[in-house]
Design an enzyme around this catalytic site. Sequence first.
Site, PDB file in Angstrom:
ATOM      1  N   SER A 437      28.994 108.406 -60.683  1.00 34.48           N
ATOM      2  CA  SER A 437      30.033 109.018 -61.498  1.00 34.48           C
ATOM      3  C   SER A 437      29.662 110.421 -61.956  1.00 34.48           C
ATOM      4  O   SER A 437      30.514 111.150 -62.455  1.00 34.48           O
ATOM      5  CB  SER A 437      30.318 108.149 -62.734  1.00 34.48           C
ATOM      6  OG  SER A 437      29.139 108.002 -63.509  1.00 34.48           O
ATOM      7  N   HIS A 458      33.198 108.019 -55.366  1.00 25.70           N
ATOM      8  CA  HIS A 458      33.255 107.619 -56.772  1.00 25.70           C
ATOM      9  C   HIS A 458      34.460 106.716 -56.999  1.00 25.70           C
ATOM     10  O   HIS A 458      35.584 107.191 -57.146  1.00 25.70           O
ATOM     11  CB  HIS A 458      33.318 108.858 -57.671  1.00 25.70           C
ATOM     12  CG  HIS A 458      33.420 108.518 -59.127  1.00 25.70           C
ATOM     13  ND1 HIS A 458      33.986 109.353 -60.050  1.00 25.70           N
ATOM     14  CD2 HIS A 458      33.038 107.406 -59.824  1.00 25.70           C
ATOM     15  CE1 HIS A 458      33.949 108.800 -61.241  1.00 25.70           C
ATOM     16  NE2 HIS A 458      33.383 107.612 -61.132  1.00 25.70           N
ATOM     17  N   GLU A 470      37.271 109.392 -55.752  1.00 26.76           N
ATOM     18  CA  GLU A 470      36.819 110.756 -55.508  1.00 26.76           C
ATOM     19  C   GLU A 470      35.842 110.751 -54.330  1.00 26.76           C
ATOM     20  O   GLU A 470      34.827 110.051 -54.373  1.00 26.76           O
ATOM     21  CB  GLU A 470      36.140 111.344 -56.742  1.00 26.76           C
ATOM     22  CG  GLU A 470      37.098 111.623 -57.882  1.00 26.76           C
ATOM     23  CD  GLU A 470      36.395 112.172 -59.115  1.00 26.76           C
ATOM     24  OE1 GLU A 470      36.982 113.040 -59.785  1.00 26.76           O
ATOM     25  OE2 GLU A 470      35.270 111.731 -59.411  1.00 26.76           O
ATOM     26  N   ASN A 508      35.782 113.068 -64.468  1.00 24.21           N
ATOM     27  CA  ASN A 508      34.887 112.973 -65.622  1.00 24.21           C
ATOM     28  C   ASN A 508      34.660 114.328 -66.277  1.00 24.21           C
ATOM     29  O   ASN A 508      34.496 114.421 -67.496  1.00 24.21           O
ATOM     30  CB  ASN A 508      33.546 112.363 -65.203  1.00 24.21           C
ATOM     31  CG  ASN A 508      33.615 110.852 -65.110  1.00 24.21           C
ATOM     32  OD1 ASN A 508      34.542 110.232 -65.622  1.00 24.21           O
ATOM     33  ND2 ASN A 508      32.652 110.255 -64.437  1.00 24.21           N
TER      34      ASN A 508
END
Length: 714
Positions: A437, A458, A470, A508
């Site tokens: 992540s 991800h 991702e 994120n």
Amino acid sequence: MTHQQLNHFTLSLDDSGIYRVALDVPGRPMNVLDENVMGELEQIVNELETRSDVKLVVFKSTKESGFLAGADVEAIELIDSTEQADRLMKQGQQLFERIETLPMPTLAVLHGPCLGGGLELALACDYRIARDNSSTKIGLPEIKLGLIPGWGGTQRLPRRVGLKHALSMILSGKHLSAREAMKIGLVDRAIPPDQWRDEVVRVIDTLVRGGSLRRTRLSTEWIGRWFERLPLVRNMMVTVTEKRLAGKSKNYPALGAAIRAIVDGYQRDVDGFETERREFCQLINTPTCRQLLRLFFSRERARDMQTWAPNSLRLIHGDPIRRLGVIGAGAMGAGIAQAAAIRGYGVHIKEVDADAVGQGSARVDRLISKYSRHKQWNEFREGELRDRITLGTDFHLFANVDCVIEAVVERMDVKQHVLAEAEKEIGKSAILATNTSSLSVTEMAQSLSRPDHFAGLHFFNPVHRMELVEVVRGEQTSDATIAQLVSFVRALGKTPIVTSDSPGFLVNRILFPYLGEAILMVREGHAVGTIDRELRHFGMPMGPLQLLDHVGLDVALHVARSLGAVMRDVDDVIEVLTPLVQRNQIGLKSKRGFYDYRGKKPQPRQTSEVVDFMVEPASQERFTPDGLSDIQRRLVYPMLAEAIRCEDERVVEHAWAIDLAMVLGTGFAPHRGGPLSVVEQIGTQTVLANMEHLRLQHGERFTPPEKLLLGAKQ
């Protein structure tokens, strides 16, 4: 007409009086209803109304991809006036009404998607049969575009399945399997694939001979439908539904519009079709509809191989990924394995020792059992799915896999060691991927001899629910590797977004300043429940502090430590999270975080229980009106600023992907379209002015992005 060559339909009439109307829209992967298709369908209906030699009309698709995906969404987007919308809706309603009143019985033969206008056409037929396999999806998804069914769906569906099921289907936009549709009376037969051809022939023969497909309803279902005929019961059901949706209806006006159209369909002195048409026309140009349409097209672009790998046909060598290896059977590893197995992949999971294999096997069993119960599968189907996943401790079982996904603890040294070991065991053409992540994919690749065959994948937790993945390109990742992984993500039924190897990648990186600011607000004494309530009102599915609890405060702390290079004041966030993690108050999984989960409902904890010390809040500044409350502004603006920086730094190649990723990956208020869309709606001048006030009030972390400064000057 039966011998006339049409562009979209093939017609035939046999000696038994069976008139087959087969749809195949050229140049489209799926059949859609556009102006040309509807025009030809009207010609066919014109003739059928005059025929006396036709005993049965069969509507079907000759595309293996499915029956009908609905109306052409591109055409819907081009509707620019209420008058145009009214004309198109009236034409469709009248045409389907004529199909409903044809002098001979009609049958819709369904396979694959039968959605939106496709289901409205099928509902106008007397009978419907459907192929019972995983590709068959039956529903009215218009609500997901900020619209309601406009060609009779709000009127015919309640008649067919009753008010309870119609409200559920239309207001959620969910689709049903063939078996689920048969259970509620939406289709008359759900036919297994291996019996499909023979059963279709048998059904047609039954109808030609004057028979019927109607089933005797179960007593409980019949009683429920009988009660729904009572106005008092219907009113009670509608009232309960309206109360349940009250919090969403302001942002999603289609919810109230659908209920009004359905209710008017039960009134003797009101034309429900007219209500449906009027409500549709009022929705078409609402901001919510326009943003949801925009997100729909962004999702379509994201799922197009050409978007991320323009030379994909040349780049992908050999067979696509079919056999998968996963390292680690924790929550993410087990979730990835389950998601792949559901899509038919054989998966082998590697763990460190026998104890870990046992724990991982139990975790996989729980996931599959829960999925099986949700799908109402029998033990045989559940067993088939479970058999696709094997677990062991040996790396050599990866010798024949096409891709290995590492999903171990988020530590660079551990991941590098595990990946280097795996690389020795896999074939030279196989791909390695890391489910990280926040850790650098490029740095991780330093332990590998073939870094061009390595990238990040991800997945978001929980894997089975979250659509976004991702695909992270390291500095040495090859185009062919990206193409293979994008193709794999699409095969899992998920939406890929290709990002650069930036700290936090895309989602994120944009999300954490928002979460971090919420943590800092708690440190200033703001109530946990108040913060989250304000952001739910903004349109988030849950507030930032409850989201942190679901993610895990230990995970949040790890991400915070990795974002120091791109986020100011992150040390203050770490200072709040560290003692909570040390006390094992890490959120939902430990039963305490910002909320206490030990009772029936999560309860927000007192600020003094969460933080070890509090700081004085800053003095208030006067802000330029932007439609946001003070709490919303302070939390949302960091996301807007970081989204602008990600666009400027080309973290993703396409700006629209930023909004899509935030909606799919975080639930960012879909009716607002995403952070970049919010900037556009508020206006760069207003956003800039308010960010300057926030900077003066709270510090340099609110420094506006340079691109925002330049945009405001233009």
